[in-house]
Scaffold this active site. Structure first.
Site, PDB file in Angstrom:
ATOM      1  CG  ASP A  91      46.157  38.418  38.905  1.00 17.70           C
ATOM      2  OD1 ASP A  91      45.889  37.693  39.998  1.00 17.70           O
ATOM      3  OD2 ASP A  91      46.877  39.318  38.895  1.00 17.70           O
ATOM      4  CE  LYS A  92      42.694  37.127  44.908  1.00 16.37           C
ATOM      5  NZ  LYS A  92      43.359  37.874  45.820  1.00 16.37           N
ATOM      6  CG  HIS A  93      42.845  43.451  42.425  1.00 14.45           C
ATOM      7  ND1 HIS A  93      44.065  43.860  42.861  1.00 14.45           N
ATOM      8  CD2 HIS A  93      41.995  44.535  43.233  1.00 14.45           C
ATOM      9  CE1 HIS A  93      44.190  45.072  43.539  1.00 14.45           C
ATOM     10  NE2 HIS A  93      43.048  45.411  44.011  1.00 14.45           N
ATOM     11  CB  SER A  94      41.579  40.789  47.528  1.00 16.38           C
ATOM     12  OG  SER A  94      41.104  41.483  48.563  1.00 16.38           O
ATOM     13  CB  THR A 131      50.086  40.023  47.986  1.00 17.19           C
ATOM     14  OG1 THR A 131      48.760  39.730  48.131  1.00 17.19           O
ATOM     15  CG2 THR A 131      50.547  38.508  47.558  1.00 17.19           C
ATOM     16  NE  ARG A 179      43.003  58.264  43.867  1.00 20.28           N
ATOM     17  CZ  ARG A 179      42.628  56.994  43.912  1.00 20.28           C
ATOM     18  NH1 ARG A 179      43.421  56.294  42.986  1.00 20.28           N
ATOM     19  NH2 ARG A 179      41.642  56.115  44.499  1.00 20.28           N
ATOM     20  CB  SER A 194      43.555  53.237  40.807  1.00 19.97           C
ATOM     21  OG  SER A 194      44.831  52.798  41.535  1.00 19.97           O
ATOM     22  CE  LYS A 198      47.491  49.477  40.500  1.00 23.08           C
ATOM     23  NZ  LYS A 198      47.398  50.323  41.860  1.00 23.08           N
ATOM     24  CE  LYS A 199      45.351  43.023  39.527  1.00 19.86           C
ATOM     25  NZ  LYS A 199      46.226  41.894  40.055  1.00 19.86           N
TER      26      LYS A 199
HETATM   27  N1  URA Z   1      44.172  50.161  45.390  1.00 23.18           N
HETATM   28  C1  URA Z   1      44.703  50.406  44.327  1.00 23.18           C
HETATM   29  O1  URA Z   1      45.617  50.121  43.894  1.00 23.18           O
HETATM   30  N2  URA Z   1      44.163  51.878  43.846  1.00 23.18           N
HETATM   31  C2  URA Z   1      43.185  52.493  44.542  1.00 23.18           C
HETATM   32  O2  URA Z   1      42.906  53.442  44.155  1.00 23.18           O
HETATM   33  C3  URA Z   1      42.656  51.752  45.651  1.00 23.18           C
HETATM   34  C4  URA Z   1      43.040  50.778  45.983  1.00 23.18           C
END
Ligand code: URA
Length: 454
Positions: A91-94, A131, A179, A194, A198-199
């Protein structure tokens, strides 16, 4: 699950005090804290105090890895049966921006190249689009499906995009919400845990991060963006996921459009027709895609990987893959044949014209993103509903000369009053006639075998 008041590990207030005083927390202390966040034994006040202590004292790499793994383990961690897959899980994450619809194009392209992309994506945050909001402009598309359904779609169609649900990294949901309202989002250690947790919960083998810099990015400064990328790369690799990052520019819009349904429409056009591809967007899609395919050893080098990505655009297989995954997620697959009929259209569509002649030197991208939010395309309150149809289309590229009265963009709005206000915000976001060059879209990379480490 251990009790956070367990005397051998200590109490939440002791961990907070230790961090407040600049000491390092042990793996056991961090694990117990996150378990308490998940069970509710740690209060919101304690999460806020912990986050503020970390904000000022930060976490070292071991602490970041420990926090990331504990957050990953706060919920279900997906596992994949290799016998049911054709290729690796990646996967990618932006880190987010304006007009950043890369996932909508890249996920089906990668799936058409024979790999699997289980993407857990987010909603819009501040001025940046999300997304999940974009996909929810497709009638019927279910972003909150059960993890079993998500996995079946990824196995069968190569990719699926869902939102974070209660069973995936639930500690992050609670910590992030605290937060968000305690001015503790912008900390590298907390952002790292964070995002990377999740990834990891998605069971990825390979991840390429797209860390944005420039006036429309969360981390505007290139050095700060690089530090975030280095932190996520170190923690992702430390947690056993092959991780690298590209640094890309977000000081001008990344695409022709900004707005949920408009970006889905652009993604469909991109997959269908080479002449519709925004050059900056295309470059980011191809670089991220090639990086992933090489990292996962599907192709030996970037040239071969880019060719494969071009092939799945040319032969239509990426578009077919998009339609199949959308249908499997409950969405209307006809969106790929006639997006203008399937996607919501705003009632007011007006041109924005140049108030003067000159060169468009750049944009205040954050302002453009906020104009989309003000049109109703983003949220001003958590959980508020949004208008998927609104935004900007045909956005002029930075660096070009225009004459007074020429088209700069189209605004799509619910009312004429909102269209007028957004048009004037658009014009005030323009920077005119500077000699400064538009920054290259590619700004650097971290964690690739050829990197010097800088
Ligand atoms: N996106 C996230 O999922 N977590 C963060 O802390 C900042 C951006």
């Amino acid at each position: 699950m251990s009790n956070p008041t367990n005397q051998s590990v200590g109490l939440p207030q002791e961990w907070i005090q230790k961090k407040r005083d600049g000491l390092c927390l042990t793996l056991e202390e961090i694990t117990a804290f996150v378990e308490g966040v998940t069970s509710g034994a740690v209060t919101e006040a304690q999460i806020a105090a912990f986050s503020m202590a970390v904000f000022f004292q930060d976490l070292d790499v071991e602490e970041r890895v420990a926090l990331t793994l504990a957050v990953r383990d706060s919920g279900r961690v997906l596992t994949w049966d290799r016998n049911r897959l054709r290729g690796p899980i990646l996967d990618k994450h932006s880190t987010g921006g304006v007009g950043d619809a890369v996932s909508l194009m890249l996920a089906p392209m990668l799936a058409a190249c024979g790999v699997h992309v289980p993407m857990i994506a987010g909603r819009g945050l501040a001025h940046t689009g999300g997304t999940i909001d974009k996909l929810e402009s497709i009638p019927g598309y279910q972003t909150g499906v059960h993890a079993d359904h998500f996995q079946r779609v990824v196995e069968k169609h190569g990719f699926a995009i869902v939102r974070q649900t209660e069973d995936l990294a639930p500690a992050d949901q609670r910590m992030y919400a605290v937060r968000d309202v305690t001015a503790t989002v912008e900390n590298l250690g907390l952002i790292t845990a964070s995002i990377v947790s999740k990834k990891l919960a998605a069971g990825l083998e390979h991840l390429v991060l797209d860390v944005k810099c420039g006036n429309g990015a969360v981390m505007q400064d290139l050095d700060e963006a690089r530090r975030l990328a280095e932190s996520m790369v170190a923690v992702g690799n430390g947690a056993g996921m092959n991780t690298s990052a590209l640094l890309t520019d977000m000081s001008v819009p990344l695409a022709w459009s900004a707005g949920n349904a408009l970006e889905v429409h652009e993604a469909v056009s991109y997959l269908k027709d080479g002449s519709m591809r925004h050059p900056r967007l295309h470059e980011v899609v191809m670089e991220l895609g090639a990086a992933l395919l090489v990292q996962a050893e599907v192709y030996a080098d970037k040239v071969g990987a880019r060719q494969a990505l071009e092939n799945v655009l040319d032969d239509g297989s990426a578009l077919t893959s998009m339609a199949a995954s959308i249908e499997a997620m409950g969405g209307d697959p006809k969106v790929v044949d006639c997006p203008e009929k399937v996607l919501p259209n705003a009632p007011v569509n007006c041109p924005i014209t140049a108030p003067r002649s000159g060169k468009i030197a750049g944009y205040d991208v954050r302002q453009l993103g906020m104009a989309v939010v003000e049109l109703g395309g983003g949220r001003t309150q958590t959980d508020a509903s949004i208008d998927h149809s609104v935004g900007f289309g045909q956005i002029s590229m930075a660096g070009i000369q225009v004459r007074e009265g020429e088209l700069l963009a189209m605004v799509h709005a619910k009312t004429q009053g909102q269209a007028d206000r957004a048009a004037s915000r658009f014009v005030s976001a323009l920077k005119w006639d500077s000699d400064e060059k538009v920054p290259n879209v590619m700004q650097g990379q971290i964690g690739f075998p050829t990197d010097s480490g800088s």
